[in-house]
Structures are given as C-alpha cells and as structure tokens.
Design an enzyme around this catalytic site. Structure first.
Site, short mmCIF file in Angstrom:
data_model
loop_
_atom_site.label_atom_id
_atom_site.label_comp_id
_atom_site.label_asym_id
_atom_site.label_seq_id
_atom_site.Cartn_x
_atom_site.Cartn_y
_atom_site.Cartn_z
CB THR A 11 -0.85 -0.18 1.07
OG1 THR A 11 -1.94 -1.17 1.22
CG2 THR A 11 -1.77 1.24 1.12
CB ILE A 12 3.19 2.76 2.41
CG1 ILE A 12 1.94 3.06 3.35
CG2 ILE A 12 4.16 3.96 2.68
CD1 ILE A 12 1.45 4.18 3.11
N GLY A 111 4.07 2.48 11.58
CA GLY A 111 3.88 1.07 12.32
C GLY A 111 4.93 0.78 13.35
CB CYS A 141 -1.73 7.84 7.96
SG CYS A 141 -2.67 6.44 8.88
CG HIS A 195 -3.46 8.44 17.42
ND1 HIS A 195 -4.40 7.87 17.94
CD2 HIS A 195 -3.16 7.79 16.33
CE1 HIS A 195 -4.88 6.81 17.48
NE2 HIS A 195 -4.24 6.62 16.32
N GLY A 196 -1.21 11.22 20.57
CA GLY A 196 -0.80 12.19 20.98
C GLY A 196 0.95 12.03 21.26
CG HIS A 221 -7.59 7.87 9.53
ND1 HIS A 221 -7.84 6.67 10.06
CD2 HIS A 221 -6.29 7.34 9.10
CE1 HIS A 221 -7.13 5.57 9.78
NE2 HIS A 221 -6.07 6.20 9.38
CD GLN A 302 -7.06 5.16 4.82
OE1 GLN A 302 -7.66 6.06 4.93
NE2 GLN A 302 -7.76 4.10 4.04
#
Length: 338
Positions: A11-12, A111, A141, A195-196, A221, A302
């Site tokens: 995908t990426i 990841g 992402c 995420h933070g 997202h 994403q």
C-alpha cells in the site's frame, strides 16, 4: 542522482516508489516482494526491477511468469538508502538484522515503534533534526495529519493545549480481514490514545491528548480538534495561514464536499493515480474560535498522506537539501500536490 530501494511493495511502498520516480534527484533501483501476487506483477509492468525477499520462493515467481531481477540482499547492496514499507514490526527487525550490519541508511513507516528506530520524522516539524541521520521513522498517517495542521497554527499564534478525537477507518479499501463491519469500536478504549505521544516524537513540546475510534468505513480517517491558543487571532487569520500551508486544503461543505466520500470523489476528478489525496482536508465551515479555543475538523487519506514525507526524509538523510521548505516545494511540484 541518489539510488533508492523499496523494501515492501504494498500500500505505501508502491506509492513511495512512484513518488521517488517522479523526482529528478533520485531514482528507484528496485522493489521487493515476498509473494508472486498481482502487486508483484504490476511492479514489473510499471518498469520496476523486482527483487524477492524470500529466495526460496523464486520458482513460484517463475511459475507465475513474473520476472525476478535478484534477491533483496542483492538490491540493498546497490542503494544509498532503503525505504522500508514492510508490515508493522518487520522494519525494526530489518534494521537490527540487516541494515545496521550493512551500514545502509533506512527510512521506516509509522507502524514501527519510535523507541526501536530512535528518531521520527515529519517534514514540517523536525526536518532539520533528521539531516544526515542513518535511521528515521516517518510518523503514522494520523500523526502526519495532525502535524500538517498543528504546525502552521503553532507558528501563527502558539498552542497551549490540543485535544483531538480521531475517527479512524476500520480497514483500507483492499483489506478483507479487518473491521469492524457493524460497530463503533473505541480503539484503544483507554485515554489517551497513542497518537498524542506519537505527535510529540516530532513536535517535542506540544501539550496534546488524543482519543480514538474505529468505524466501518474504508475511505479516510477524520479528526476533530480543539486547540487552546496562546495568542488572540481571528478565524480569518487561521484560514489564511492554512491556505498558504503546503499539503493542506480548505474544503467547502457549501460546494458539496460534505463528507469523506465527497473528498475522495474530488481526488478522482483531479485525476490522481489510485485516487490519492496527499493533502490534509480541513472543513472551512468547521473552523471556529470560542473563548480562545480553536475548533476544526479534518480528513486524512491514510493510504497516501505520508508519501511525500518519505521523499523529504530521503533528501534530509542523504543531505541532498538542508532547507525543508525547498524540499517540500520540490516534492510537491514533482508529485502535483496542491
């Protein structure tokens, strides 16, 4: 012309390969695959030399009629840098088991854990800190989306605190083994979400708390942000700043862009390969300031928003460009980013 390889043409990886190929100061030497699937066949049809990461499977590629140039180890020996786009957790193993032993620079994806790579990267947040480094991880992402809009706001008026609710897609469009299908899932059910802290790996001093959900959609997202500002500004000031920020688009719900589906339809009308949206879309109508706190909503594709950051990371780590704004501009022009 710097030599770049893609370890993991998925995908990426396939998007980064195309993005690198569009540049005039770097080239793709080859890409790797484990299995003779349609992506392996497409890599060859798109003109990329294909190297296999499991040499014992060469016969299966031959039986499928997919031309193999060599093994992954043979590819790595030809490179100035490798972009590792392997599944989560594999990149860190490759770093320790292969890249470090070869003395090969490597870029990893979100990841992988920050602590295992040692350095994270975002073009707008800490480009200069990655110049000349051997290993860096492009943040995820979601984190990339947060950094894209929080950086210009912080530059404009300073940020006291950020609170963000992330509504995350359940799976990518091509995935059939993930979900949910008919549920809204707190993911994680604890607060704060990861995420933070991930944002803080590149925006070091930012006070941010996040929480996240998974929903049954595949397109994008969506983030809902509440930002306490240090200095007094108007909504028009924020709009002007975001308008002039590369890789950020203001979406007008009044023009029919009322959902992530509409935003993806916009990408189709732009004629983008794979319907990619490298830009972060901020709904203009959502921008509001109440008692010194800024509110807004944004959408993140994403599958593609981290791709230009990978290109910028190559330039920084290979010391091809020391000015982040020049690298961003060069990448954007080559990729047709708005």
């Amino acid at each position: 012309m710097k030599s770049v390889g893609i370890n993991g043409y998925g995908t990426i990886g396939k998007r980064v390969a195309d993005a690198v190929s569009a540049q005039d100061d770097m080239k793709i030497v080859g890409v790797t695959k484990r299995s003779p699937d349609f992506e392996a066949r497409m890599a060859v049809e798109n003109g990329y030399d294909l190297y296999i990461s499991v040499p014992e499977r060469e016969s299966s590629f031959e039986e499928a009629g997919i031309k193999v140039t060599g093994t992954a180890d043979e590819l790595l020996e030809k490179l100035d840098i490798v972009v590792d786009c392997t599944p989560e957790g594999i990149g860190a193993k490759n770093k320790e088991g292969t890249y470090e032993k070869m003395g090969l620079k490597a870029i990893f994806q979100g990841g992988e854990k920050h602590d295992q790579i040692g350095l994270s990267f975002n073009s707008f947040s800490n480009y200069n800190d990655v110049i000349g480094k051997d290993y860096a991880r492009v943040v995820s992402c979601n984190t990339t989306g947060l950094c894209r809009t929080l950086n210009p706001i912080n530059d404009l008026c300073g940020i006291k605190k950020v609170r963000a609710v992330m509504v995350r897609r359940g799976a990518d469009p091509g995935q059939v083994k993930k979900g949910p299908i008919n549920a809204i899932v707190p993911n994680p059910p604890t607060v704060p979400s990861h995420h933070g802290p991930d944002v803080q790996t590149v925006m070091y001093d930012l006070n941010i708390t996040t929480m996240a959900l998974l929903v049954p959609t595949t397109l994008m997202h969506q983030h809902n942000l509440m930002v306490e500002l240090e200095s007094s500004v108007s909504v028009d000031d924020i709009k002007e700043k975001l308008n002039e920020t590369p890789r950020v688009l203001l979406l007008k719900a009044g023009e029919g862009l009322t959902s992530t589906a509409g935003f993806m339809e916009y990408a189709k009308d732009l004629g983008r390969s794979r319907n990619d949206l490298f830009e972060i879309g901020v709904w203009e109508e959502s921008l509001n300031i109440v008692d010194g706190e800024l509110y807004y909503m944004q959408a993140i594709h994403q599958e593609s928003d981290v791709v230009p950051e990978n290109v910028d990371a190559i330039r920084a780590m290979l010391e091809m460009e020391n000015d982040p704004s020049k690298s961003i501009q060069k990448t954007n022009k080559a990729m047709g980013i708005l």
